[in-house]
Design a protein around this motif. Sequence first.
Motif, PDB file in Angstrom:
ATOM      1  N   THR A   1       3.128  10.994  28.604  1.00  0.00           N
ATOM      2  CA  THR A   1       4.545  10.909  28.969  1.00  0.00           C
ATOM      3  C   THR A   1       4.933   9.468  29.288  1.00  0.00           C
ATOM      4  OG1 THR A   1       4.467  13.163  29.863  1.00  0.00           O
ATOM      5  CG2 THR A   1       6.334  11.783  30.523  1.00  0.00           C
ATOM      6  N   TRP A   2       4.117   8.782  30.103  1.00  0.00           N
ATOM      7  CA  TRP A   2       4.395   7.381  30.421  1.00  0.00           C
ATOM      8  C   TRP A   2       4.251   6.500  29.186  1.00  0.00           C
ATOM      9  CZ3 TRP A   2       7.249   5.837  34.042  1.00  0.00           C
ATOM     10  CH2 TRP A   2       7.246   6.423  35.306  1.00  0.00           C
ATOM     11  N   LEU A   3       3.238   6.764  28.388  1.00  0.00           N
ATOM     12  CA  LEU A   3       3.006   5.925  27.203  1.00  0.00           C
ATOM     13  C   LEU A   3       4.184   5.993  26.240  1.00  0.00           C
ATOM     14  CD1 LEU A   3      -0.790   6.589  26.505  1.00  0.00           C
ATOM     15  CD2 LEU A   3       0.254   4.550  27.525  1.00  0.00           C
ATOM     16  N   ILE A   4       4.712   7.195  26.006  1.00  0.00           N
ATOM     17  CA  ILE A   4       5.821   7.303  25.053  1.00  0.00           C
ATOM     18  C   ILE A   4       7.102   6.723  25.660  1.00  0.00           C
ATOM     19  CG2 ILE A   4       6.589   9.647  25.634  1.00  0.00           C
ATOM     20  CD1 ILE A   4       6.381   8.022  22.105  1.00  0.00           C
ATOM     21  N   LEU A   5       7.269   6.815  26.995  1.00  0.00           N
ATOM     22  CA  LEU A   5       8.434   6.193  27.627  1.00  0.00           C
ATOM     23  C   LEU A   5       8.377   4.671  27.485  1.00  0.00           C
ATOM     24  CD1 LEU A   5       8.833   8.316  30.884  1.00  0.00           C
ATOM     25  CD2 LEU A   5      10.408   8.231  28.933  1.00  0.00           C
ATOM     26  N   ILE A   6       7.198   4.105  27.661  1.00  0.00           N
ATOM     27  CA  ILE A   6       7.026   2.655  27.467  1.00  0.00           C
ATOM     28  C   ILE A   6       7.298   2.290  26.006  1.00  0.00           C
ATOM     29  CG2 ILE A   6       5.296   0.800  27.449  1.00  0.00           C
ATOM     30  CD1 ILE A   6       4.027   2.324  29.919  1.00  0.00           C
ATOM     31  N   GLY A   7       6.802   3.119  25.091  1.00  0.00           N
ATOM     32  CA  GLY A   7       7.049   2.896  23.668  1.00  0.00           C
ATOM     33  C   GLY A   7       8.522   2.989  23.315  1.00  0.00           C
ATOM     34  N   ILE A   8       9.211   3.970  23.875  1.00  0.00           N
ATOM     35  CA  ILE A   8      10.645   4.128  23.618  1.00  0.00           C
ATOM     36  C   ILE A   8      11.404   2.901  24.119  1.00  0.00           C
ATOM     37  CG2 ILE A   8      12.707   5.422  24.322  1.00  0.00           C
ATOM     38  CD1 ILE A   8      10.974   7.974  24.152  1.00  0.00           C
ATOM     39  N   ALA A   9      10.970   2.332  25.256  1.00  0.00           N
ATOM     40  CA  ALA A   9      11.629   1.128  25.777  1.00  0.00           C
ATOM     41  C   ALA A   9      11.518  -0.023  24.781  1.00  0.00           C
ATOM     42  CB  ALA A   9      11.010   0.740  27.119  1.00  0.00           C
ATOM     43  N   ALA A  10      10.325  -0.219  24.191  1.00  0.00           N
ATOM     44  CA  ALA A  10      10.147  -1.268  23.176  1.00  0.00           C
ATOM     45  C   ALA A  10      11.020  -0.984  21.959  1.00  0.00           C
ATOM     46  CB  ALA A  10       8.677  -1.363  22.774  1.00  0.00           C
ATOM     47  N   PHE A  11      11.055   0.260  21.553  1.00  0.00           N
ATOM     48  CA  PHE A  11      11.857   0.692  20.400  1.00  0.00           C
ATOM     49  C   PHE A  11      13.342   0.428  20.655  1.00  0.00           C
ATOM     50  CE2 PHE A  11      14.150   4.262  18.342  1.00  0.00           C
ATOM     51  CZ  PHE A  11      13.868   3.983  17.014  1.00  0.00           C
ATOM     52  N   LEU A  12      13.815   0.785  21.851  1.00  0.00           N
ATOM     53  CA  LEU A  12      15.220   0.547  22.184  1.00  0.00           C
ATOM     54  C   LEU A  12      15.537  -0.942  22.253  1.00  0.00           C
ATOM     55  CD1 LEU A  12      15.853   3.291  24.895  1.00  0.00           C
ATOM     56  CD2 LEU A  12      16.747   3.234  22.556  1.00  0.00           C
ATOM     57  N   GLY A  13      14.546  -1.735  22.686  1.00  0.00           N
ATOM     58  CA  GLY A  13      14.742  -3.181  22.687  1.00  0.00           C
ATOM     59  C   GLY A  13      14.985  -3.710  21.279  1.00  0.00           C
ATOM     60  N   HIS A  14      14.255  -3.158  20.301  1.00  0.00           N
ATOM     61  CA  HIS A  14      14.454  -3.577  18.913  1.00  0.00           C
ATOM     62  C   HIS A  14      15.825  -3.145  18.396  1.00  0.00           C
ATOM     63  CE1 HIS A  14      13.353  -4.676  14.817  1.00  0.00           C
ATOM     64  NE2 HIS A  14      13.907  -3.535  14.445  1.00  0.00           N
ATOM     65  N   LEU A  15      16.226  -1.920  18.728  1.00  0.00           N
ATOM     66  CA  LEU A  15      17.511  -1.408  18.259  1.00  0.00           C
ATOM     67  C   LEU A  15      18.691  -2.087  18.942  1.00  0.00           C
ATOM     68  CD1 LEU A  15      15.772   0.787  16.902  1.00  0.00           C
ATOM     69  CD2 LEU A  15      17.368   2.494  17.776  1.00  0.00           C
ATOM     70  N   TYR A  16      18.536  -2.294  20.259  1.00  0.00           N
ATOM     71  CA  TYR A  16      19.640  -2.836  21.062  1.00  0.00           C
ATOM     72  C   TYR A  16      19.124  -4.012  21.907  1.00  0.00           C
ATOM     73  CZ  TYR A  16      21.398   1.737  19.708  1.00  0.00           C
ATOM     74  OH  TYR A  16      21.771   2.835  18.976  1.00  0.00           O
ATOM     75  N   PRO A  17      18.854  -5.140  21.240  1.00  0.00           N
ATOM     76  CA  PRO A  17      18.232  -6.285  21.937  1.00  0.00           C
ATOM     77  C   PRO A  17      19.196  -7.013  22.862  1.00  0.00           C
ATOM     78  CG  PRO A  17      18.757  -6.868  19.666  1.00  0.00           C
ATOM     79  CD  PRO A  17      19.069  -5.413  19.811  1.00  0.00           C
ATOM     80  N   VAL A  18      18.751  -7.220  24.089  1.00  0.00           N
ATOM     81  CA  VAL A  18      19.581  -7.905  25.076  1.00  0.00           C
ATOM     82  C   VAL A  18      19.844  -9.344  24.660  1.00  0.00           C
ATOM     83  CG1 VAL A  18      17.621  -8.628  26.510  1.00  0.00           C
ATOM     84  CG2 VAL A  18      19.873  -8.301  27.562  1.00  0.00           C
ATOM     85  N   PHE A  19      18.932  -9.944  23.876  1.00  0.00           N
ATOM     86  CA  PHE A  19      19.073 -11.346  23.487  1.00  0.00           C
ATOM     87  C   PHE A  19      20.025 -11.567  22.308  1.00  0.00           C
ATOM     88  CE2 PHE A  19      14.475 -11.045  24.906  1.00  0.00           C
ATOM     89  CZ  PHE A  19      14.744 -11.447  26.209  1.00  0.00           C
ATOM     90  N   TYR A  20      20.439 -10.497  21.644  1.00  0.00           N
ATOM     91  CA  TYR A  20      21.261 -10.641  20.433  1.00  0.00           C
ATOM     92  C   TYR A  20      22.476  -9.709  20.471  1.00  0.00           C
ATOM     93  CZ  TYR A  20      17.037 -12.981  18.836  1.00  0.00           C
ATOM     94  OH  TYR A  20      15.947 -13.819  18.735  1.00  0.00           O
ATOM     95  N   GLY A  21      23.080  -9.608  21.643  1.00  0.00           N
ATOM     96  CA  GLY A  21      24.302  -8.826  21.763  1.00  0.00           C
ATOM     97  C   GLY A  21      24.103  -7.347  21.511  1.00  0.00           C
ATOM     98  N   PHE A  22      22.902  -6.844  21.755  1.00  0.00           N
ATOM     99  CA  PHE A  22      22.567  -5.425  21.580  1.00  0.00           C
ATOM    100  C   PHE A  22      22.737  -4.939  20.137  1.00  0.00           C
ATOM    101  CE2 PHE A  22      23.923  -6.088  25.985  1.00  0.00           C
ATOM    102  CZ  PHE A  22      22.768  -5.674  26.650  1.00  0.00           C
ATOM    103  N   LYS A  23      22.616  -5.887  19.191  1.00  0.00           N
ATOM    104  CA  LYS A  23      22.712  -5.539  17.767  1.00  0.00           C
ATOM    105  C   LYS A  23      21.386  -5.865  17.101  1.00  0.00           C
ATOM    106  CE  LYS A  23      27.692  -6.384  17.613  1.00  0.00           C
ATOM    107  NZ  LYS A  23      28.785  -7.213  17.040  1.00  0.00           N
ATOM    108  N   GLY A  24      20.576  -4.839  16.867  1.00  0.00           N
ATOM    109  CA  GLY A  24      19.243  -5.052  16.339  1.00  0.00           C
ATOM    110  C   GLY A  24      18.988  -4.338  15.033  1.00  0.00           C
TER     111      GLY A  24
END
Length: 196
Positions: A80-103
């Motif tokens: 459960t924790w592992l997939i939550l950590i993975g989802i966070a990385a995945f969401l970072g790629h989709l909605y990157p804070v460094f690029y206006g949330f456009k990934g």
Amino acid sequence: MPYLLILFAYLLGSIATAIVTCKLMGLPDPRTQGSNNPGATNVLRFGGKKAAAITLLGDGLKGVIPVVLARFVFGIEDYTWLILIGIAAFLGHLYPVFYGFKGGKGVATAIGVFLGVNLWGGLAFVATWLVMAKGFKISSLAALIATALSPLYFWMITGHAQLTLGVGVIAVLIFWRHRSNIQKLLDGSEDKIKGD
């Protein structure tokens, strides 16, 4: 620690490998070329195989690294924790804070997450993508088929409900990000795999 790893995973995921790679290699910004998507398939269209391979590897590592750190450095084995950590990385790629949330569309990062969480589930995804890509010569179609089957793979391999649900969430988001590709597949205008 899991919460800090989730934050780390999101920030790491927010680094756009395609943009960084193209800048370092003197190539145009991928957001201004082809499909305007900062991902390996689009980089392949205008930047060639080397730039695309670096992008693919980098995007995959963004998914692998946080999960592997959680498992092998911090001893977190709970799916459960592992997939939550993975989802966070995945969401970072989709909605990157460094690029206006456009990934990007997230397939390579999802593969990295899957491989990190459960090697056999990740390999099942990769094998499906390779077979479908060879057969249909369309990257998006191969990715969508592998994505659709991924929750089934993880359920069959692990029998873990929360992990399967998390994989399902990633799958739904991949389909959502590929809606323009799905429309092109339906009208027969989607690009085939090619490179120089």
